[in-house]
Design a protein around this motif. Structure first.
Motif, PDB file in Angstrom:
ATOM      1  N   VAL A 265     -12.876   9.991  51.566  1.00  0.00           N
ATOM      2  CA  VAL A 265     -12.865   9.553  52.956  1.00  0.00           C
ATOM      3  C   VAL A 265     -11.707   8.585  53.139  1.00  0.00           C
ATOM      4  N   LYS A 266     -10.863   8.873  54.119  1.00  0.00           N
ATOM      5  CA  LYS A 266      -9.750   7.982  54.429  1.00  0.00           C
ATOM      6  C   LYS A 266     -10.284   6.750  55.146  1.00  0.00           C
ATOM      7  N   GLY A 267      -9.773   5.592  54.784  1.00  0.00           N
ATOM      8  CA  GLY A 267     -10.230   4.363  55.413  1.00  0.00           C
ATOM      9  C   GLY A 267      -9.135   3.319  55.419  1.00  0.00           C
ATOM     10  N   THR A 268      -9.508   2.122  55.755  1.00  0.00           N
ATOM     11  CA  THR A 268      -8.573   1.006  55.829  1.00  0.00           C
ATOM     12  C   THR A 268      -9.227  -0.229  55.241  1.00  0.00           C
ATOM     13  N   LEU A 269      -8.457  -0.967  54.468  1.00  0.00           N
ATOM     14  CA  LEU A 269      -8.917  -2.230  53.898  1.00  0.00           C
ATOM     15  C   LEU A 269      -8.210  -3.358  54.648  1.00  0.00           C
ATOM     16  N   LEU A 270      -8.996  -4.264  55.198  1.00  0.00           N
ATOM     17  CA  LEU A 270      -8.467  -5.394  55.950  1.00  0.00           C
ATOM     18  C   LEU A 270      -8.741  -6.666  55.177  1.00  0.00           C
ATOM     19  N   SER A 271      -7.682  -7.422  54.890  1.00  0.00           N
ATOM     20  CA  SER A 271      -7.827  -8.733  54.241  1.00  0.00           C
ATOM     21  C   SER A 271      -7.356  -9.800  55.217  1.00  0.00           C
ATOM     22  N   ILE A 272      -8.194 -10.818  55.427  1.00  0.00           N
ATOM     23  CA  ILE A 272      -7.866 -11.899  56.350  1.00  0.00           C
ATOM     24  C   ILE A 272      -7.829 -13.209  55.584  1.00  0.00           C
ATOM     25  N   ALA A 273      -6.778 -13.984  55.816  1.00  0.00           N
ATOM     26  CA  ALA A 273      -6.678 -15.330  55.242  1.00  0.00           C
ATOM     27  C   ALA A 273      -6.531 -16.307  56.400  1.00  0.00           C
ATOM     28  N   PHE A 274      -7.321 -17.354  56.371  1.00  0.00           N
ATOM     29  CA  PHE A 274      -7.329 -18.306  57.478  1.00  0.00           C
ATOM     30  C   PHE A 274      -7.345 -19.713  56.904  1.00  0.00           C
ATOM     31  N   GLN A 275      -6.450 -20.561  57.407  1.00  0.00           N
ATOM     32  CA  GLN A 275      -6.421 -21.959  56.986  1.00  0.00           C
ATOM     33  C   GLN A 275      -6.616 -22.857  58.209  1.00  0.00           C
ATOM     34  N   SER A 276      -7.366 -23.918  57.990  1.00  0.00           N
ATOM     35  CA  SER A 276      -7.583 -24.872  59.064  1.00  0.00           C
ATOM     36  C   SER A 276      -7.766 -26.250  58.446  1.00  0.00           C
ATOM     37  N   LEU A 277      -7.150 -27.243  59.045  1.00  0.00           N
ATOM     38  CA  LEU A 277      -7.323 -28.613  58.575  1.00  0.00           C
ATOM     39  C   LEU A 277      -8.540 -29.195  59.278  1.00  0.00           C
ATOM     40  N   VAL A 278      -9.621 -29.336  58.528  1.00  0.00           N
ATOM     41  CA  VAL A 278     -10.869 -29.844  59.093  1.00  0.00           C
ATOM     42  C   VAL A 278     -10.947 -31.348  58.907  1.00  0.00           C
ATOM     43  N   ASP A 279     -10.590 -31.806  57.713  1.00  0.00           N
ATOM     44  CA  ASP A 279     -10.631 -33.229  57.399  1.00  0.00           C
ATOM     45  C   ASP A 279      -9.532 -33.501  56.398  1.00  0.00           C
ATOM     46  N   SER A 280      -8.788 -34.577  56.588  1.00  0.00           N
ATOM     47  CA  SER A 280      -7.666 -34.871  55.698  1.00  0.00           C
ATOM     48  C   SER A 280      -8.112 -35.431  54.349  1.00  0.00           C
ATOM     49  N   SER A 281      -9.356 -35.808  54.215  1.00  0.00           N
ATOM     50  CA  SER A 281      -9.861 -36.331  52.955  1.00  0.00           C
ATOM     51  C   SER A 281     -10.288 -35.184  52.041  1.00  0.00           C
ATOM     52  N   PRO A 282      -9.747 -35.115  50.806  1.00  0.00           N
ATOM     53  CA  PRO A 282     -10.110 -34.017  49.913  1.00  0.00           C
ATOM     54  C   PRO A 282     -11.575 -34.035  49.475  1.00  0.00           C
ATOM     55  N   SER A 283     -12.237 -35.172  49.562  1.00  0.00           N
ATOM     56  CA  SER A 283     -13.631 -35.258  49.127  1.00  0.00           C
ATOM     57  C   SER A 283     -14.626 -35.094  50.276  1.00  0.00           C
ATOM     58  N   ALA A 284     -14.127 -34.833  51.483  1.00  0.00           N
ATOM     59  CA  ALA A 284     -15.007 -34.704  52.651  1.00  0.00           C
ATOM     60  C   ALA A 284     -15.824 -33.419  52.569  1.00  0.00           C
ATOM     61  N   ASN A 285     -17.055 -33.488  53.032  1.00  0.00           N
ATOM     62  CA  ASN A 285     -17.905 -32.303  53.116  1.00  0.00           C
ATOM     63  C   ASN A 285     -17.679 -31.621  54.454  1.00  0.00           C
ATOM     64  N   LEU A 286     -17.709 -30.292  54.430  1.00  0.00           N
ATOM     65  CA  LEU A 286     -17.558 -29.545  55.672  1.00  0.00           C
ATOM     66  C   LEU A 286     -18.846 -29.596  56.472  1.00  0.00           C
ATOM     67  N   SER A 287     -18.712 -29.762  57.761  1.00  0.00           N
ATOM     68  CA  SER A 287     -19.894 -29.765  58.621  1.00  0.00           C
ATOM     69  C   SER A 287     -20.306 -28.325  58.920  1.00  0.00           C
ATOM     70  N   VAL A 288     -21.547 -28.148  59.298  1.00  0.00           N
ATOM     71  CA  VAL A 288     -22.049 -26.826  59.672  1.00  0.00           C
ATOM     72  C   VAL A 288     -21.263 -26.304  60.874  1.00  0.00           C
ATOM     73  N   ALA A 289     -20.903 -27.183  61.790  1.00  0.00           N
ATOM     74  CA  ALA A 289     -20.139 -26.780  62.971  1.00  0.00           C
ATOM     75  C   ALA A 289     -18.761 -26.247  62.577  1.00  0.00           C
ATOM     76  N   SER A 290     -18.120 -26.879  61.599  1.00  0.00           N
ATOM     77  CA  SER A 290     -16.809 -26.408  61.139  1.00  0.00           C
ATOM     78  C   SER A 290     -16.911 -25.035  60.505  1.00  0.00           C
ATOM     79  N   ILE A 291     -17.921 -24.841  59.682  1.00  0.00           N
ATOM     80  CA  ILE A 291     -18.122 -23.556  59.018  1.00  0.00           C
ATOM     81  C   ILE A 291     -18.435 -22.478  60.049  1.00  0.00           C
ATOM     82  N   SER A 292     -19.279 -22.794  61.010  1.00  0.00           N
ATOM     83  CA  SER A 292     -19.619 -21.838  62.067  1.00  0.00           C
ATOM     84  C   SER A 292     -18.388 -21.469  62.893  1.00  0.00           C
TER      85      SER A 292
END
Length: 137
Positions: free
Chosen positions: A89-116
């Motif tokens: 079966v012929k198909g297509t593979l889609l790869s997506i890469a997304f970067q976003s600066l959520v918090d400048s602190s490397p030890s910060a935890n991501l909020s549920v809102a950011s993940i959503s």
């Protein structure tokens, strides 16, 4: 705003896009997108990043461009064959890469809102690409 050819194939280019938002147009809060598009016989790639006008001026003036901070995102579309019930079966593979600066602190935890928010954005991009590909076929 600008389109610079990148290679011999038509459509392979680096483009500077001005995205206007009717709500922010009166405040001068338009967004610039720097995008590179590349296609080959076996794949298509689009890489893009939001960029501000001050950074664009730095780049065009030839000042130290290493000071310009970019968070590129993008996607790649590859043809993909799959075996299904003894049929290829012929198909297509889609790869997506997304970067976003959520918090400048490397030890910060991501909020549920950011993940959503990121989850919604990636799903939205995937659905728009899927819709565009189904129109082309």
């Amino acid at each position: 705003m600008a389109n610079i050819s990148n290679g011999k194939k038509i459509g392979n280019c680096v483009t500077l896009l001005l995205v206007t938002n009717s709500q922010n147009a009166n405040h001068g809060n338009n967004i610039l997108i720097l995008q590179e598009t590349s296609t080959t016989p076996t794949s298509a790639h689009i890489v893009y990043t939001p960029i501000d006008m001050a950074s664009i001026k730095v780049i065009f003036e030839g000042v130290d461009h290493e000071e310009v901070k970019l968070l590129p995102s993008g996607f790649t579309i590859l043809p993909s064959d799959a075996l299904y019930n003894d049929n290829i079966v012929k198909g297509t593979l889609l790869s997506i890469a997304f970067q976003s600066l959520v918090d400048s602190s490397p030890s910060a935890n991501l909020s549920v809102a950011s993940i959503s928010s990121v989850d919604y954005l990636v799903r939205s991009i995937a659905n728009k690409i899927k819709t565009a590909l189904s129109v082309l076929v």
